[in-house]
Design a protein around this motif. Structure first.
Motif, PDB file in Angstrom:
ATOM      1  N   SER A  12       1.123  -1.186   0.220  1.00 26.34           N
ATOM      2  CA  SER A  12      -0.043   0.044   0.112  1.00 26.34           C
ATOM      3  C   SER A  12       0.841   1.222  -0.129  1.00 26.34           C
ATOM      4  O   SER A  12       0.576   2.210  -0.785  1.00 26.34           O
ATOM      5  CB  SER A  12      -0.793  -0.049   1.116  1.00 26.34           C
ATOM      6  N   ARG A  13       1.836   1.255   0.877  1.00 28.74           N
ATOM      7  CA  ARG A  13       2.761   2.412   0.949  1.00 28.74           C
ATOM      8  C   ARG A  13       3.367   2.726  -0.478  1.00 28.74           C
ATOM      9  O   ARG A  13       3.256   3.812  -0.846  1.00 28.74           O
ATOM     10  CB  ARG A  13       4.195   2.164   2.172  1.00 28.74           C
ATOM     11  N   TYR A  66       0.669   4.026  -2.804  1.00 30.25           N
ATOM     12  CA  TYR A  66      -0.443   5.051  -2.531  1.00 30.25           C
ATOM     13  C   TYR A  66       0.429   6.416  -1.813  1.00 30.25           C
ATOM     14  O   TYR A  66      -0.053   7.458  -1.692  1.00 30.25           O
ATOM     15  CB  TYR A  66      -1.621   4.874  -2.096  1.00 30.25           C
ATOM     16  N   ALA A  67       1.471   6.121  -1.268  1.00 28.08           N
ATOM     17  CA  ALA A  67       2.085   7.089  -0.344  1.00 28.08           C
ATOM     18  C   ALA A  67       2.848   8.162  -1.343  1.00 28.08           C
ATOM     19  O   ALA A  67       3.137   8.035  -2.151  1.00 28.08           O
ATOM     20  CB  ALA A  67       3.204   6.565   0.589  1.00 28.08           C
ATOM     21  N   PRO A  68       2.758   9.436  -0.461  1.00 25.13           N
ATOM     22  CA  PRO A  68       3.259  10.609  -1.258  1.00 25.13           C
ATOM     23  C   PRO A  68       4.692  10.427  -1.507  1.00 25.13           C
ATOM     24  O   PRO A  68       5.179   9.491  -0.528  1.00 25.13           O
ATOM     25  CB  PRO A  68       2.991  11.656  -0.207  1.00 25.13           C
TER      26      PRO A  68
END
Ligand SMILES: [Zn+2]
Ligand SMILES: [Zn+2]
Ligand SMILES: [Zn+2]
Ligand SMILES: [Zn+2]
Lengths: 421, 421
Positions: B79-80, B83-85
Motif C-alpha cells: 500500500s505504501r 499510494y504514499a506521497p
C-alpha cells in the motif's frame, strides 16, 4: 433526447470489502482528519488485520508519510498470565511507552481500533490484572496526556472480532455473529448514507448546536422523569457542555470517537437527589449488573439495588468516597442509530452513546470552565467529583423526559419521550 | 521382574504443533539463551502468527519479563509503495528505531523471524526501494550496532510462509509447499533429534573445535579443487576464523543464526588466483544467476560468465572496486543437513550454510585480529576488502577438495569430497 440517469448504489448494494473500505475512509477522513505528510500510529488486535489493511491504504491515499501498526494478540496476553514470572506483572516495555509519546510529540496521529475480546481476562488473577493495568497506565501517562488533552488528532473506531461478536449475538453461528456485528458497527458509525463524510459534518454541526444552546442556558440542574426515575442532577458551578469533534492542539479538527452521540457535562457531586433506574444492564469487569435502581441524597447513593450483580454494584460504589457520587451526566436522543438498534454492544464506545447516561466517579476537568488550569481542591469546590473509577450507566429511553432547571426553580423542557424538544 | 521400557517418540511421531513448539524452544533456549527476567523484542511477519505464539509461550516459560512483537505486513508495505506521497520514501518512524535501540540498551534480547516474501518488491520502483532501505539503515544504525557487535544476545530463526514456500516448491499446492518448507526448516535447524538443546551444544562444540584448529594453523591460503574449480584464496594477514555461537557483551552465550554450519574468515583481497565455478544458482535481487564461472588474477575478477543472469553478474561486480574482490571465504561440510537436503532455500540464512562459499565485497572486521579497533586503511593493508556489497555464492559440493597452504608452499588436506578430513 433523454437524460441518462446514473444508477445510485445504496450502502446495501456495496460488497463487504467496499463497506470495510468506506469505514476505513471515515476513520481516516472524519475520525483523524489526517493531514498530508502526517505519520500515523495504529493500535489494533490481530483479529483486525483485514480492516487495518483498508485503513492503511486509506491513510496513504490521504497522504500519510508512514503508518505503523502495533498489534496486540490475545493468545500472547494469556501466555503471559499463564507462564510469566511474578515480576512480569509490574514490568512495562518503557522503550515502547516512551517511544509512543515521542511519536505524538513529533507529530504522529493516533488511531485506536477497539473490539478485542471484552472478557479475555475473566479467569485471570484480578491482582495480576490490576498490577499490569497500574504499571501500564503509569508508564503510558506522558503519551496518554497528549491524547486526553487533545494535543494531537486521534480517534477510536471499532472493528468486529469473533469473541466480541459472540457476546453480542450469542445464539447464531460465529461467522453470522461477526457479519451482524459489522452491520451494527456500520450503522452506529453513521457510514451508511450516500456521503458519509458530509453526514458526519451535519451530525457534528447538530451536536455543536446543542452544546452551544446548553452552554447558553446555564442550567442549575437537570430533572429526569421516566419509569422508575425521578432524579434531579445539579450541575457543577462553571460547568461546560461538550460533545462531537473539536480542534486539537495541533490545529486539526478531529472526531475522537466514532460513533459519538452524547452532549455531556459535569454534575455537582453534592446536589443530586431522587431515584433513578437504569434502562440497560451494565457490564462491569465481566459481571452483568441488571435492573440497577439507586437513590441519591445530597449527591451520595444511599440505597442501591439490582436484580443481578447487586454485590458487584455495592462493591463498586465503595471503591472510594467519590465512587458513590456522580462525575458525568450526558444527554443522548433516543433516535440515535445506536439507541434505535436496540442492541447491547458490551463496549463503552457504543453503549454510552445509546442513551442518556450518568457516570459514577471521576469528573472531566475539561467540562469545567478553565478546568485544566485548576487544582483538585478548586475543582471539588465547584462540584466536580474525584474518584479512581469512572463507570457510565444508561438511564435514558423512549419514555424519558428531561427538563432544565434554572436557579430560580423554573423548569424548561429539554427532552420529551427521549427526543430533543 | 522386567524393566519397563519407556516408548520413545521420534520427531516424526510429533504433531505439527509439537514440532513448532520444539522449534520455538530451540529459538528461545539455544538461539537467544534468554535470561530469566529479560525482556524480549520479536520482529516477524503477519504470516508467522502461529509460530510467534509458540515462541512467546516458550519465552515466558523461560522467565521473560515482557515479550513485545512487532509485526510487518506485506499488504501494508505494498500500500505504501502504491499510494504514499513521494516524501514517504525518505521518512522513517524515528520514535520506533530509537525506541528499539533503547530496548536493547535497557537489556532486551532480540529475535528476528525471517521468511517474508523474498520477491515482495520485485515490481516496485527500485529507486523507491533503495530510498526506503537507505533511510531505514541510517535510522536503525544505533540499534543495529548493538546487534552486529553482539552487545546483546540475539538470534535469527526462520518460519515458513506461503509466498516463500511457493518459491522453494513451485510445483505443489500451497499448503503442501508450506508443509514441506516447515519440514526443511526443522531439519536444517537441527531440531529433529531426541534432545535438540544437547544436539546444538555438540554441534557448537564441533564448530568451535574446527575454528580453533584453523586459527592455530595460520594458513597463508586455501586451495579449492573441484569440477570447474582450481582456485587459490589467500588469507588476510592476522585473519581470524569464526563460526557457531559466542558470548555477547551482556555475558550471555547465544547462537545468532539458526541454522549455522560455516567456519568463515577474511580472504586477502589481492591474493586470489585461478578459476571457480559456482555449485548452486545465486538469487540476487530477484534475478537468478546460474552456472557462474569466474577467473581471478591477483584478487580481481578478470573474466565472468554465467548461463543465465550474466548481465546481472557483470553489473554486480562493477558496483565499486571492491565488488570484484573477495570479502569472505567459508568452509561448510557437504554432510551438513542443509547440503544434504539438496534444496535451494532462496534465503541467505540457509543457503550460505549449504556449502563452502565465497563472498564478493565487504569483509568482516571481526575476522581480523583486533579488527574492530582498526581503521579502514589499516584493515585494507592487511588484505581486508571494502565494498558497498556483500554477496555470498556457493562453490562447495561433494566433489570439492580443499587444502590449507602454508607460507612455505606446503599443502595440508582440509576437506576431501566435501568433508573435513
Ligand atoms: Zn458519556
Ligand atoms: Zn463517561
Ligand atoms: Zn558466510
Ligand atoms: Zn557472507
Amino acid at each position: 433526447m433523454a437524460a441518462i440517469a446514473e444508477a445510485t448504489r445504496t450502502f446495501a448494494d456495496l460488497t463487504f470489502e467496499e463497506k470495510l473500505d468506506r469505514m476505513a475512509l471515515v476513520a481516516v477522513k472524519v475520525g483523524l482528519n489526517l493531514r498530508e505528510g502526517q505519520e500515523l500510529l495504529i493500535t489494533a488486535s490481530l483479529d483486525h488485520v483485514a480492516f487495518v489493511r483498508r485503513v492503511v491504504e486509506q491513510a496513504y491515499k490521504a497522504g500519510a508519510s508512514i503508518v505503523t501498526v502495533m498489534y496486540a494478540d490475545d493468545d500472547a496476553t494469556l501466555s503471559r498470565y499463564k507462564y510469566a514470572p511474578d515480576a512480569s506483572f509490574d514490568a512495562v516495555p518503557k522503550w515502547l511507552t516512551e517511544g509512543i509519546a515521542e511519536a505524538y510529540r513529533s507529530g504522529a496521529a493516533r488511531m485506536g481500533i477497539t473490539g478485542a475480546n471484552p472478557s479475555l481476562l475473566k479467569d485471570q488473577d484480578p491482582t495480576k490484572v490490576s498490577r499490569v493495568n497500574v504499571a501500564m497506565s503509569r508508564a503510558s501517562k506522558p503519551a496518554m496526556e497528549l491524547v486526553t488533552r487533545h494535543t494531537i488528532n486521534w480517534t477510536i473506531v471499532a472493528a468486529a472480532t469473533p469473541a466480541w461478536a459472540k457476546l453480542m449475538f450469542p445464539n447464531v453461528p460465529e461467522n453470522e455473529a461477526v457479519a451482524r456485528q459489522w452491520d451494527a458497527i456500520f450503522h452506529a458509525s453513521r457510514i451508511t448514507g450516500a456521503d458519509p463524510v458530509q453526514d458526519w459534518k451535519d451530525h457534528g454541526a447538530n451536536i455543536a448546536r446543542r452544546v452551544a444552546i446548553l452552554n447558553d442556558k446555564r442550567f442549575h440542574s437537570l430533572h429526569f422523569r421516566g419509569p422508575g426515575t425521578d432524579l434531579v442532577v445539579g450541575l457543577a458551578d462553571d460547568h461546560l457542555w461538550a460533545g462531537g469533534g473539536g480542534v486539537c492542539g495541533n490545529g486539526i479538527f478531529c472526531n475522537a470517537n466514532i460513533p459519538t452521540e452524547e452532549c455531556f457535562t459535569t454534575p455537582h457531586k453534592d446536589r443530586v437527589n431522587g431515584t433513578v433506574t437504569a434502562s440497560k444492564p451494565l457490564s462491569h469487569q465481566g459481571t452483568l449488573i441488571e435492573n440497577i435502581s439507586v437513590r441519591f441524597e445530597n449527591g451520595k447513593i444511599v440505597e442501591a439495588n439490582a436484580t443481578a450483580g447487586e454485590e458487584a454494584l455495592r462493591k463498586l460504589i465503595k471503591v472510594d468516597e467519590g465512587a458513590s457520587h456522580l462525575g458525568e451526566v450526558a444527554l443522548v436522543p433516543h433516535g440515535s442509530p445506536i439507541a434505535q438498534s436496540g442492541l447491547l454492544y458490551w463496549n463503552t464506545l457504543f453503549d454510552e452513546n445509546a442513551a442518556s447516561h450518568i457516570a459514577l466517579g471521576q469528573a472531566y476537568a475539561t467540562c469545567i470552565k478553565d478546568g485544566e488550569t485548576l487544582d483538585e481542591e478548586t475543582l471539588n469546590a465547584k462540584g466536580a467529583n474525584t474518584s479512581l473509577i469512572h463507570v457510565d450507566w444508561m438511564i435514558g429511553s423512549g419514555e424519558m423526559n428531561v427538563d432544565g432547571v434554572h436557579a430560580d426553580g423554573t423548569e424548561e423542557p429539554l427532552m420529551r419521550s427521549g427526543e430533543w424538544v
